[in-house]
Enzyme design. Structure first.
Site, mmCIF file in Angstrom:
data_model
loop_
_atom_site.group_PDB
_atom_site.id
_atom_site.type_symbol
_atom_site.label_atom_id
_atom_site.label_comp_id
_atom_site.label_asym_id
_atom_site.label_seq_id
_atom_site.Cartn_x
_atom_site.Cartn_y
_atom_site.Cartn_z
ATOM 1 N N GLU A 1 0.807 -1.225 0.000
ATOM 2 C CA GLU A 1 0.000 0.000 0.000
ATOM 3 C C GLU A 1 0.836 1.270 0.000
ATOM 4 O O GLU A 1 0.409 2.303 -0.507
ATOM 5 C CB GLU A 1 -0.968 0.013 1.186
ATOM 6 C CG GLU A 1 -2.086 -1.016 1.079
ATOM 7 C CD GLU A 1 -1.698 -2.377 1.641
ATOM 8 O OE1 GLU A 1 -0.527 -2.544 2.041
ATOM 9 O OE2 GLU A 1 -2.563 -3.276 1.681
ATOM 10 N N PHE B 1 -11.527 -7.117 13.684
ATOM 11 C CA PHE B 1 -10.457 -7.561 12.797
ATOM 12 C C PHE B 1 -10.120 -6.461 11.787
ATOM 13 O O PHE B 1 -10.996 -5.922 11.134
ATOM 14 C CB PHE B 1 -10.894 -8.838 12.068
ATOM 15 C CG PHE B 1 -9.873 -9.334 11.079
ATOM 16 C CD1 PHE B 1 -8.630 -9.796 11.512
ATOM 17 C CD2 PHE B 1 -10.134 -9.327 9.721
ATOM 18 C CE1 PHE B 1 -7.684 -10.245 10.613
ATOM 19 C CE2 PHE B 1 -9.188 -9.775 8.805
ATOM 20 C CZ PHE B 1 -7.950 -10.227 9.252
ATOM 21 N N GLN B 2 -8.850 -6.157 11.678
ATOM 22 C CA GLN B 2 -8.330 -5.129 10.770
ATOM 23 C C GLN B 2 -8.961 -3.742 10.997
ATOM 24 O O GLN B 2 -9.148 -2.978 10.054
ATOM 25 C CB GLN B 2 -8.465 -5.567 9.304
ATOM 26 C CG GLN B 2 -7.531 -6.738 8.986
ATOM 27 C CD GLN B 2 -7.362 -7.001 7.508
ATOM 28 O OE1 GLN B 2 -8.252 -6.750 6.716
ATOM 29 N NE2 GLN B 2 -6.210 -7.536 7.125
ATOM 30 N N LYS C 1 -17.448 -0.593 5.708
ATOM 31 C CA LYS C 1 -17.971 -1.619 4.814
ATOM 32 C C LYS C 1 -19.505 -1.585 4.738
ATOM 33 O O LYS C 1 -20.085 -1.767 3.669
ATOM 34 C CB LYS C 1 -17.504 -2.996 5.301
ATOM 35 C CG LYS C 1 -17.770 -4.113 4.311
ATOM 36 C CD LYS C 1 -17.065 -5.403 4.725
ATOM 37 C CE LYS C 1 -17.218 -6.461 3.638
ATOM 38 N NZ LYS C 1 -16.480 -7.690 3.956
ATOM 39 N N MET D 1 24.330 8.605 2.249
ATOM 40 C CA MET D 1 24.292 9.901 2.920
ATOM 41 C C MET D 1 24.633 9.747 4.403
ATOM 42 O O MET D 1 25.315 10.593 4.990
ATOM 43 C CB MET D 1 22.917 10.559 2.739
ATOM 44 C CG MET D 1 22.863 12.017 3.170
ATOM 45 S SD MET D 1 24.012 13.053 2.248
ATOM 46 C CE MET D 1 22.942 13.748 0.986
#
Lengths: 187, 568
Positions: free
Chosen positions: B49, B111-112, B161, B473
């Site tokens: 993502e 969940f999630q 949802k 760097m």
């Protein structure tokens, strides 16, 4: 001074401790979920402390008004207000000059008031225009609505008797000058 | 017309003119992926993502249109937070749709479930949690409006949802009701007059051009101001290309790794005209010592930027695109003669150009040389994208930029791993342009899996890895400031084998370790247009980025490359 009861957590004064850096912001916001979180998060994210914050809906149910007391130099204050303005839900911010401010704050306190002390407590409540709202054998619960500075004094007096529990609201303020923090009318 | 929430969301995106989205489906966002099958919107399936977020950023930077990403709830939403924060600091308009558990489950540690609006509150311009299907078109319209107007930035719309599965009567909002959001576009006339007078009377003026000019699409307006006044311009890291490098008045990049002339021009100036720039610490160095003799005109659409770091003498809140022409309109016919100042700048340019010591025969390739050749051999309209670190600075120093939106990188947040996914987004938005990701070996390893996306979606980007086997760097800082105590910076030039890795992901892989191979391989890569290409350039480990102003030091303490110090 009487011993404070052991379960008392001293809360101290909310009076900002240094002169001249005390600013009162009156912030009109949209009355939506999460707006208070956005405002307070902005202060913590930018590293500024809120001394006192009071919030309630206004006469127009679409908006709420926050009264925020901060203790900063004027330059960071300008940055705070500009950043606050960037929040989509913030409609208008007004700084109320402490010199022109009408400031009020509420306090609820339950005090030790055994037989010997009771009369003195009642006298104090009367002097400061408070009200006794609950009574038991050895305790009184009182309420005061005063300027924050006066409330500090009252708190100190009450502590002499032994505070059992104390709650303050944070201050609300209006300017004596005609500068209302209403949403400006269009047109 | 009755639609499900999911259908309404997709239709709302279509109404906004969205043609491409970057995303990855999951449980909470499942309903949204169903109507996507019937939509003309192209969905590019990323492998992580964070990649979706950076791709949306790259798309936005290359096209000037908002980038869109759709991901699911919980870990997907937290994975994209880095890209959201990146877009926030660099003012990139992206719209991120995150799935959320059903409203009935919010707050139950389902969940999630994560508190996506809470997590992203301080790194978005604004965010929304949609709680009822009928709000969808309004919120999406508001989200695009907020992301793209005023100072652009990322927005997040959290989409439960059950709201996606609910139904609503379709509508499209005719007007938006955002009473607290009214960006000031036009500059204050008094301030504009003052600015014009100040510009006309300055003898050592410099235009400090920031990324805001790119976001505002104000390169033509800047060009007109420069042409009219003859004032030299420094282009910050975020503004490279806003004035062509070939313009004699373009001094290039100021700041920590800027060139001597750009840094010193600001330091010696008597007037700094800051346009869409935010006085970032990487530009100013020690703030008190920055352009100490200069008066400041500061134009920015975000009022909070005026006075945040340096108090301007003339603050102008407004869109640079409309303010600059107003300033030009108020300039007197005759400005001051700047020839002395320009001669001084030319002398500095002559004496202290970007330079590196050419390699001895048989020695490793210099990374700067690779960038120079990439630039020289680049087809017109090439877009260069970089990650963060030494390679980023060399790319901004040695690549020649001739037009805006051809240089894409992560400036404010400094996000390693930005280049590959952002290049995918840029190429998806401008398929006819050649897109080179100039990446470091450390950066590449962070998001290289998105090359699979590029291959699978037929987005033929090109990646040049400046492989010095180190987190370069950090190595440079340890060398200069920690007495060469190299702690955890060695990566190895051979592990992984980048050619095999590229091939495993369906890309063409090349390795270059001879100077003589640099040009032929770049030319070969430029001709491949059906799949991604990765070139593993083995470059000199010991090369450092110069000039350098140490962090927190005044810009007068600029450190030149050792070979330029001789004779100074």
């Amino acid at each position: 001074m009487a011993e404070r009861s052991s379960n008392l957590v001293p809360i101290g004064s909310i009076r900002p401790h240094t002169g001249g850096r005390h600013h009162i912001l009156s912030v009109l916001v949209e009355n939506r979920a999460g707006v208070l979180a956005r405002v307070s998060l902005l202060f913590s994210r930018r590293g500024y402390n809120i001394y006192s914050l009071a919030v309630a809906p206004t006469d127009d149910e679409r908006f709420s008004r926050l009264t925020i007391v901060v203790d900063v130099e004027t330059v960071p204050l300008e940055q705070i207000t500009k950043q606050l303005h960037k929040l989509i839900n913030v409609i208008k911010i007004t700084e109320i000059d402490p010199a022109d401010a009408l400031e009020y704050e509420c306090m609820l306190a339950t005090i030790n008031a055994e037989a010997g002390a009771r009369a003195k407590v009642m006298e104090l409540v009367e002097i400061f225009h408070g009200e006794i709202i609950d009574v038991s054998l050895d305790r009184l619960t009182v309420v005061f609505a005063l300027s924050p500075e006066k409330l500090d004094d009252v708190e100190a007096f009450l502590a002499e008797f032994g505070l059992i529990e104390l709650q303050r609201t944070g201050r609300i303020a209006l300017s004596k000058l005609p500068k209302p923090t209403r949403r400006p009318k269009k047109g | 017309m009755r639609l499900t929430g999911a259908q309404a969301l997709i239709k709302s995106l279509e109404m906004q003119g969205v043609e491409t989205v970057f995303g990855l489906p999951g449980g909470a966002i499942l309903p949204v992926y169903d109507p996507l099958l019937e939509s003309p919107i192209r969905h590019i399936l990323v492998r992580h993502e964070q990649g979706a977020g950076h791709a949306a950023e790259g798309f936005a930077q290359a096209t000037g249109r908002p980038g869109v990403a759709i991901v699911t709830s919980g870990p997907a939403a937290t994975n994209i937070v880095t890209a959201v924060a990146d877009a926030y600091v660099d003012s990139i308009p992206i719209v991120v749709i995150t799935g959320q558990v059903a409203t009935t489950s919010i707050g139950t540690d389902a969940f999630q479930e994560t508190d996506t609006t809470g997590i992203t509150m301080s790194v978005t311009k604004h965010n929304w949690l949609i709680t009822q299907a009928r709000d969808i078109p309004r919120v999406i319209a508001e989200a695009f409006h907020v992301a793209t107007t005023g100072r652009p930035g990322p927005v997040v719309v959290d989409f439960p949802k059950d709201v996606a599965n609910d139904t609503m009567e379709w509508y499209w909002p005719r007007r938006l009701d955002l009473p607290g959001y009214q960006p000031t576009v036009k500059g204050h006339p008094k301030m504009i007059e003052q600015a014009a007078a100040m510009i006309a009377s300055a003898s050592r003026p410099v235009i400090y051009a920031g990324g805001g000019l790119i976001r505002a699409g104000a390169a033509p307006e800047l060009g007109a101001l420069v042409e009219r006044t003859g004032i030299p311009v420094v282009t910050t890291l975020m503004a490279r290309g806003v004035l062509p490098d070939s313009n004699p008045l373009c001094l290039g990049m100021p700041g920590m790794h800027g060139n001597f002339t750009a840094v010193t021009a600001l330091q010696q100036s008597d007037l700094v005209i800051a346009l869409g720039a935010r006085f970032d610490d990487r530009v100013t160095g020690k703030v008190d010592a920055f352009a100490a003799k200069a008066r400041i005109i500061h134009v920015d659409i975000d009022p909070a930027e005026l006075g945040k770091v340096r108090r301007p003498d003339v603050p102008i809140v407004g869109d640079v695109k409309s303010v600059i022409p107003e300033i030009v309109r108020h300039l007197p016919a005759q400005g001051r003669d700047l020839s002395g100042w320009l001669a001084q700048l030319d002398a500095w340019r002559e004496q202290y150009p970007y330079s590196y010591e050419p390699p001895l025969p048989g020695a490793p390739i210099k990374p700067q040389y690779v960038v120079e050749r990439l630039s020289a051999l680049a087809p017109p309209d090439t877009i260069a994208v970089s990650g963060v670190g030494q390679h980023q600075m060399w790319a901004s120093q040695y690549f020649r930029f001739e037009s805006p939106n051809t240089w894409i990188n992560s400036g404010g947040l400094g996000t390693m791993g930005f280049a590959v996914p952002a290049a995918i987004g840029a190429k998806a938005g401008r398929p006819r342009s050649t897109v080179w990701a100039i990446d470091g070996d450390g950066c590449f390893q962070m998001t290289a899996q998105e090359l699979v996306t590029a291959t699978a979606e037929r987005i033929p980007i090109k990646v040049a890895i400046l492989n010095n086997g180190y987190l370069g760097m950090v190595r440079q800082w340890q060398e200069m400031f920690y007495e060469e105590r190299y702690s955890e910076v060695f990566l190895s030039p051979d592990l992984p084998d980048y050619v095999k890795w590229a091939e495993a992901m369906g890309a063409v892989g090349f390795r270059v370790d001879q100077v003589s191979d640099v040009d032929p391989v770049i030319e070969k890569a430029n001709q491949i247009d059906d799949r991604p290409v990765v070139i593993d350039f083995r470059v000199d480990t010991f090369e450092k980025v110069y000039p350098m102003v140490p962090a927190g030091a005044p810009n007068d303490d600029i450190v030149l490359p050792p070979h330029q110090l001789k004779g100074r």
